[in-house]
Each structure stands twice: as C-alpha cells, then as structure tokens.
Design an enzyme around this catalytic site. Structure first.
Site, PDB file in Angstrom:
ATOM      1  N   ILE A   1       0.820  -1.062   0.050  1.00 45.89           N
ATOM      2  CA  ILE A   1       0.013   0.104   0.033  1.00 45.89           C
ATOM      3  C   ILE A   1       0.829   1.319  -0.011  1.00 45.89           C
ATOM      4  CG2 ILE A   1      -1.730   1.369   1.263  1.00 45.89           C
ATOM      5  CD1 ILE A   1      -2.816  -1.328   2.213  1.00 45.89           C
TER       6      ILE A   1
ATOM      7  N   HIS B   1      -5.943  -4.488 -11.146  1.00 42.22           N
ATOM      8  CA  HIS B   1      -6.664  -4.965  -9.995  1.00 42.22           C
ATOM      9  C   HIS B   1      -7.573  -6.068 -10.366  1.00 42.22           C
ATOM     10  CE1 HIS B   1      -8.080  -5.411  -6.086  1.00 42.22           C
ATOM     11  NE2 HIS B   1      -9.350  -5.470  -6.592  1.00 42.22           N
TER      12      HIS B   1
END
Ligand code: GRF
Length: 196
Positions: free
Chosen positions: A100, A117
């Site tokens: 992240i 994704h």
C-alpha cells in the site's frame, strides 16, 4: 525517450506481458517509450528473472529494511526518479506490487501511476477478489486497469475486461481465467496512454 518502470512483488506475468507487448508492438518506434526497469520489494520475486533475461534493469528494495511506510516510499520514489528523462518523467506501472503506497507517494506520481486489479472495480477492492466474487454469487467478474489515487484500488478506470464465472469455478480457476485477460488489457491501456 519515455521510460516505463514496472513494480512487482511476485510472478510478474503482467510485467512480462507488458514487456512482450512493448517489443511486439514497437513502442519505441511508435511512442518513443520503453520498459526501462523492474523494481521488486521482494528479492525472490520470480519476475526478476524474466526481467534480467530480457535485458531490463532490475532493482530490489526490501520494504522490511525500512522503519516506516513513508521511509520505504521515499526510497522507492528516489529509485524510480532515476529513470526520468529530461522533460519526460517515467510512467510507473504497478503489476502485482503488494504494497500500500502512502498518499505522499501517490501524489508525487499522480497521472503517471497505474495499477491492475483482478476485479471489476469498484467491486471487490482489496484482497481475495476471486473468492469474494464466488461467495457473492457473481455471474461475471474481471479485471480493471486504473490510475492510482490515494484510496486503495480506486481511481479513474482506463480499461476493464469481463470474465464469466463458470459452474464449478474455484478461486484458482477463476484467477487463472482473469489473469489471461489482465495480460491483454494492461499492455493495451498503457499503449493507449502513450498514444495520447
Ligand atoms: C494479478 O492478478 C494482479 O491483478 C494482482 O496480482 C496478480 C499478480 O500477478 N494484483 P503477476 O505477478 O502479474 O503474475
């Protein structure tokens, strides 16, 4: 020359698909762009082998060596900046990069930071997308290429592929079917950006 820097953490099949597409579709001649480097936060990422064999610069930046997320991101941004050309900041493609990123990092690379994704965003941001799609009874799922913003797995959508969920699918069979589509839409979305 516009340099593309690809960030990975594992197998790197999306990275390999981008590298192959760049070569096959002559991105250097057409867009003045090339994949310049592959950076991994894991030294044992299998994708590093493919990258080195294909003549790309490879770098490992182990996130465990840094005291904080911000420290890691600062070092990562420095590493990426080495691939800027005068007036041509590098394009950064996250490809199975399992970290992240801080809002500071994302802000610095705004507009030139992409991600893939394995779901049809905005559905199923985060992890375990295929199992979650199965659990919800989805009839279709897919993959999304998007610009990265500070919110995880959000940001303007550049490309999507829809993949049917078939009877008897497991998370693994679904992941494999989605991945074949990822390999098509990610290079395509990058080429579309380079063409602009
Ligand atoms: C892909 O499904 C990607 O969408 C997800 O992680 C997987 C990475 O695969 N974020 P690979 O490393 O590109 O083979």
């Amino acid at each position: 020359m516009k340099n593309i820097v690809i960030l990975i953490s594992g197998g790197g099949s999306n990275m390999a698909a981008i590298v192959k597409a760049a070569r096959r579709d002559k991105w250097q001649e057409k867009f003045g762009a090339r994949v310049a480097a592959v950076i991994s936060n894991k030294a044992d990422a299998a994708g590093l082998v493919f990258a080195a064999e294909n003549g790309l610069a490879t770098e490992v930046l182990d996130h465990k060596a840094f005291a904080s997320r911000a420290d890691f991101d600062a070092a990562l941004s420095k590493l990426i900046d080495r691939y800027d050309e005068p007036g041509q900041p590098a394009l950064v493609a996250l490809a199975g990069f399992m970290r992240i990123l801080t809002p500071g990092f994302v802000g610095q690379f705004a507009g030139r930071l992409l991600n893939i994704h394995p779901s049809l965003l905005p559905a199923f941001a985060g992890l375990h997308t295929h199992q979650r799609a199965l659990d919800a009874g989805c009839k279709v799922t897919g993959a999304t290429v998007h610009q990265v913003t500070a919110e995880l797995d959000h940001g303007p959508i550049l490309a999507q592929a829809v993949v049917p969920v078939l009877p008897g699918d497991t998370a693994a069979t679904l992941a494999a079917r989605v991945l074949t589509q990822e390999h098509l839409i990610y290079p395509q979305a990058i080429a579309d950006l380079l063409r602009r």
